[in-house]
Design an enzyme around this catalytic site. Sequence first.
Site, PDB file in Angstrom:
ATOM      1  N   GLY A  10       0.822  -1.212   0.000  1.00 14.26           N
ATOM      2  CA  GLY A  10       0.000   0.000   0.000  1.00 14.26           C
ATOM      3  C   GLY A  10       0.854   1.258   0.000  1.00 14.26           C
ATOM      4  N   PHE A  11       0.196   2.374   0.119  1.00 18.14           N
ATOM      5  CA  PHE A  11       0.859   3.691   0.091  1.00 18.14           C
ATOM      6  C   PHE A  11       1.894   3.801   1.221  1.00 18.14           C
ATOM      7  CE2 PHE A  11       0.043   8.074   2.006  1.00 18.14           C
ATOM      8  CZ  PHE A  11       1.064   8.691   1.301  1.00 18.14           C
ATOM      9  N   THR A  35      -6.214  -3.426  -1.675  1.00 19.67           N
ATOM     10  CA  THR A  35      -6.187  -2.016  -2.099  1.00 19.67           C
ATOM     11  C   THR A  35      -4.764  -1.591  -2.492  1.00 19.67           C
ATOM     12  OG1 THR A  35      -5.867  -1.286   0.185  1.00 19.67           O
ATOM     13  CG2 THR A  35      -8.119  -1.357  -0.621  1.00 19.67           C
ATOM     14  N   GLY A  36      -3.794  -2.451  -2.267  1.00 22.44           N
ATOM     15  CA  GLY A  36      -2.404  -2.120  -2.611  1.00 22.44           C
ATOM     16  C   GLY A  36      -2.080  -2.528  -4.036  1.00 22.44           C
ATOM     17  N   VAL A  57      -3.884 -11.522   5.995  1.00 25.69           N
ATOM     18  CA  VAL A  57      -3.519 -11.661   7.409  1.00 25.69           C
ATOM     19  C   VAL A  57      -4.699 -12.139   8.266  1.00 25.69           C
ATOM     20  CG1 VAL A  57      -1.629  -9.983   7.315  1.00 25.69           C
ATOM     21  CG2 VAL A  57      -3.927  -9.215   7.968  1.00 25.69           C
ATOM     22  N   TYR A 144     -14.531   1.258   9.788  1.00 23.73           N
ATOM     23  CA  TYR A 144     -13.104   1.584   9.914  1.00 23.73           C
ATOM     24  C   TYR A 144     -12.781   2.041  11.332  1.00 23.73           C
ATOM     25  CZ  TYR A 144      -8.621   3.841   8.645  1.00 23.73           C
ATOM     26  OH  TYR A 144      -7.300   4.210   8.552  1.00 23.73           O
ATOM     27  N   LYS A 148     -10.452  -0.058  14.005  1.00 22.64           N
ATOM     28  CA  LYS A 148      -9.176   0.459  14.512  1.00 22.64           C
ATOM     29  C   LYS A 148      -9.215   0.596  16.033  1.00 22.64           C
ATOM     30  CE  LYS A 148      -6.631   0.983  10.812  1.00 22.64           C
ATOM     31  NZ  LYS A 148      -5.327   0.315  10.646  1.00 22.64           N
ATOM     32  N   THR A 174      -2.209  11.533   5.643  1.00 22.00           N
ATOM     33  CA  THR A 174      -0.875  11.591   5.049  1.00 22.00           C
ATOM     34  C   THR A 174      -1.008  11.529   3.530  1.00 22.00           C
ATOM     35  OG1 THR A 174      -0.008  10.495   6.999  1.00 22.00           O
ATOM     36  CG2 THR A 174       1.390  10.454   5.061  1.00 22.00           C
ATOM     37  N   ARG A 185      -9.772  10.940  -1.071  1.00 23.18           N
ATOM     38  CA  ARG A 185      -9.283  11.870  -0.053  1.00 23.18           C
ATOM     39  C   ARG A 185      -8.992  13.224  -0.697  1.00 23.18           C
ATOM     40  NH1 ARG A 185      -5.777   7.679   3.730  1.00 23.18           N
ATOM     41  NH2 ARG A 185      -5.259   6.647   1.804  1.00 23.18           N
TER      42      ARG A 185
HETATM   43  N1  LIG Z   1      -2.801   7.188   4.574  1.00 22.29           N
HETATM   44  C1  LIG Z   1      -3.274   7.788   5.629  1.00 22.29           C
HETATM   45  O1  LIG Z   1      -3.448   9.013   5.626  1.00 22.29           O
HETATM   46  C2  LIG Z   1      -3.591   6.997   6.870  1.00 22.29           C
HETATM   47  C3  LIG Z   1      -4.185   7.677   7.939  1.00 22.29           C
HETATM   48  C4  LIG Z   1      -4.470   6.975   9.099  1.00 22.29           C
HETATM   49  C5  LIG Z   1      -4.151   5.628   9.202  1.00 22.29           C
HETATM   50  N2  LIG Z   1      -3.592   4.995   8.154  1.00 22.29           N
HETATM   51  C6  LIG Z   1      -3.319   3.544   8.315  1.00 22.29           C
HETATM   52  O2  LIG Z   1      -2.101   3.184   7.697  1.00 22.29           O
HETATM   53  C7  LIG Z   1      -2.225   1.896   7.095  1.00 22.29           C
HETATM   54  C8  LIG Z   1      -1.849   1.981   5.630  1.00 22.29           C
HETATM   55  O3  LIG Z   1      -2.713   2.908   4.963  1.00 22.29           O
HETATM   56  P1  LIG Z   1      -2.483   3.308   3.428  1.00 22.29           P
HETATM   57  O4  LIG Z   1      -2.928   4.697   3.274  1.00 22.29           O
HETATM   58  O5  LIG Z   1      -1.122   2.914   3.026  1.00 22.29           O
HETATM   59  O6  LIG Z   1      -3.575   2.381   2.739  1.00 22.29           O
HETATM   60  P2  LIG Z   1      -3.440   1.413   1.470  1.00 22.29           P
HETATM   61  O7  LIG Z   1      -4.813   0.949   1.118  1.00 22.29           O
HETATM   62  O8  LIG Z   1      -2.620   2.059   0.408  1.00 22.29           O
HETATM   63  O9  LIG Z   1      -2.605   0.191   2.069  1.00 22.29           O
HETATM   64  C9  LIG Z   1      -3.187  -0.809   2.846  1.00 22.29           C
HETATM   65  C10 LIG Z   1      -2.612  -2.142   2.399  1.00 22.29           C
HETATM   66  O10 LIG Z   1      -3.166  -3.207   3.187  1.00 22.29           O
HETATM   67  C11 LIG Z   1      -3.432  -4.298   2.328  1.00 22.29           C
HETATM   68  N3  LIG Z   1      -4.425  -5.157   2.973  1.00 22.29           N
HETATM   69  C12 LIG Z   1      -5.717  -4.856   3.266  1.00 22.29           C
HETATM   70  N4  LIG Z   1      -6.323  -5.920   3.848  1.00 22.29           N
HETATM   71  C13 LIG Z   1      -5.377  -6.894   3.946  1.00 22.29           C
HETATM   72  C14 LIG Z   1      -5.383  -8.211   4.469  1.00 22.29           C
HETATM   73  N5  LIG Z   1      -6.480  -8.758   5.012  1.00 22.29           N
HETATM   74  N6  LIG Z   1      -4.232  -8.953   4.395  1.00 22.29           N
HETATM   75  C15 LIG Z   1      -3.112  -8.434   3.837  1.00 22.29           C
HETATM   76  N7  LIG Z   1      -3.048  -7.185   3.340  1.00 22.29           N
HETATM   77  C16 LIG Z   1      -4.171  -6.427   3.389  1.00 22.29           C
HETATM   78  C17 LIG Z   1      -3.912  -3.655   1.038  1.00 22.29           C
HETATM   79  O11 LIG Z   1      -3.852  -4.508  -0.085  1.00 22.29           O
HETATM   80  C18 LIG Z   1      -2.949  -2.471   0.935  1.00 22.29           C
HETATM   81  O12 LIG Z   1      -1.775  -2.800   0.240  1.00 22.29           O
HETATM   82  C19 LIG Z   1      -3.652   1.434   7.329  1.00 22.29           C
HETATM   83  O13 LIG Z   1      -3.689   0.564   8.435  1.00 22.29           O
HETATM   84  C20 LIG Z   1      -4.398   2.700   7.633  1.00 22.29           C
HETATM   85  O14 LIG Z   1      -5.493   2.492   8.477  1.00 22.29           O
HETATM   86  C21 LIG Z   1      -3.315   5.630   6.988  1.00 22.29           C
END
Ligand SMILES: NC(=O)c1ccc[n+]([C@@H]2O[C@H](COP(=O)([O-])OP(=O)(O)OC[C@H]3O[C@@H](n4cnc5c(N)ncnc54)[C@H](O)[C@@H]3O)[C@@H](O)[C@H]2O)c1
Length: 313
Positions: A10-11, A35-36, A57, A144, A148, A174, A185
């Site tokens: 992911g991001f 979502t990645g 997971v 969500y 969390k 972020t 977003r």
């Molecule tokens: N980006 C932000 O601004 C932000 C803000 C608050 C919290 N977060 C937290 O940071 C983390 C990453 O967020 P992000 O923005 O990179 O999101 P994202 O969607 O880009 O990345 C999340 C990743 O988790 C993977 N994933 C989802 N369910 C899964 C599962 N059951 N098994 C294995 N992989 C799984 C997805 O494929 C993806 O690659 C998340 O936990 C999110 O809640 C992000």
Amino acid sequence: MRVLVTGGAGFLGSHLCDALLAEGHSVVCADNLLTGRMANLEHLLDEARFEFVELDVCRGFDVGKVEYVFHFASPASPVDYLHHGIETLQVGSVGTLNCLELARKHHARFLLASTSECYGDPKEHPQKESYWGHVNPVGPRSVYDEAKRFAEAATMAYHRTHHVDTRIVRIFNTYGPRLQINDGRVISNFMKQALRGEPLTVYGDGLQTRSFCFVSDEIEGILALSRVSEHLPVNIGNPREFTVLECAQMVLQVTGSESTVVFEPLPVDDPKQRKPDITKARTLLGWEPKIELRRGLELSLEYFRGAVASRDW
Ligand SMILES: NC(=O)c1ccc[n+]([C@@H]2O[C@H](COP(=O)([O-])OP(=O)(O)OC[C@H]3O[C@@H](n4cnc5c(N)ncnc54)[C@H](O)[C@@H]3O)[C@@H](O)[C@H]2O)c1
């Protein structure tokens, strides 16, 4: 160290993999690609210290001995978690318990990627870690927020009951390269619309505020937290507040776009204000975000241009 990053495609997870590799660690990245995207990891696939494992997971799994588990797996944007509500609840609950169990088994340290969404639509401003939040448990965002909040409770329970060495980071909004362009977003929406010459959509009157943290600052803060022994949550985000309208203007300036701004009704439970109090991170970690919004948008421009031009989206 050999470390596990869940959600590493992911991001944020992919930037975390980059940073951990740069520090000399070996990284196992586990992701089910919900979502990645593999495109986020392409540059790492030839790296000997990097391993990608496609797995969910929420199902029992083991990747062998690891010394640190960074649990980042979870849909994170409103578009994703509204679309994948059940998966979001599962990964926050069962997925988090599985990752904690893995950390316990290998005597690994554990860091949970939590979120400012734990504060819901906050009645306290800015939000300190001691604030318990104002969350609608049955609203559309609850899949969500409550997942969390459960994940945080599970992390503390593993710490208290099994003495797992845990940390919880509450990540605030972020942005930066690799942010999904269709994630709904503020920054990705505005960048996409501006670069396509479409009107920028502002929900409500645009006077609601947001704070935005550039990804390199966020990752630095998370790594700093991973090295200290603090088990209660720590906010990592940029406290500088902008109204959504100010953000739209800045995107127009940085992209040089001549798009207009249109107003649409505010979605249900959309928080009106969100701003981290980062006193704890400042004191505990000596951490402070460095990249101003305008600079962060400039640093992200090339990525967004490429993403808008690509056919992947
Ligand atoms: N980006 C932000 O601004 C932000 C803000 C608050 C919290 N977060 C937290 O940071 C983390 C990453 O967020 P992000 O923005 O990179 O999101 P994202 O969607 O880009 O990345 C999340 C990743 O988790 C993977 N994933 C989802 N369910 C899964 C599962 N059951 N098994 C294995 N992989 C799984 C997805 O494929 C993806 O690659 C998340 O936990 C999110 O809640 C992000």
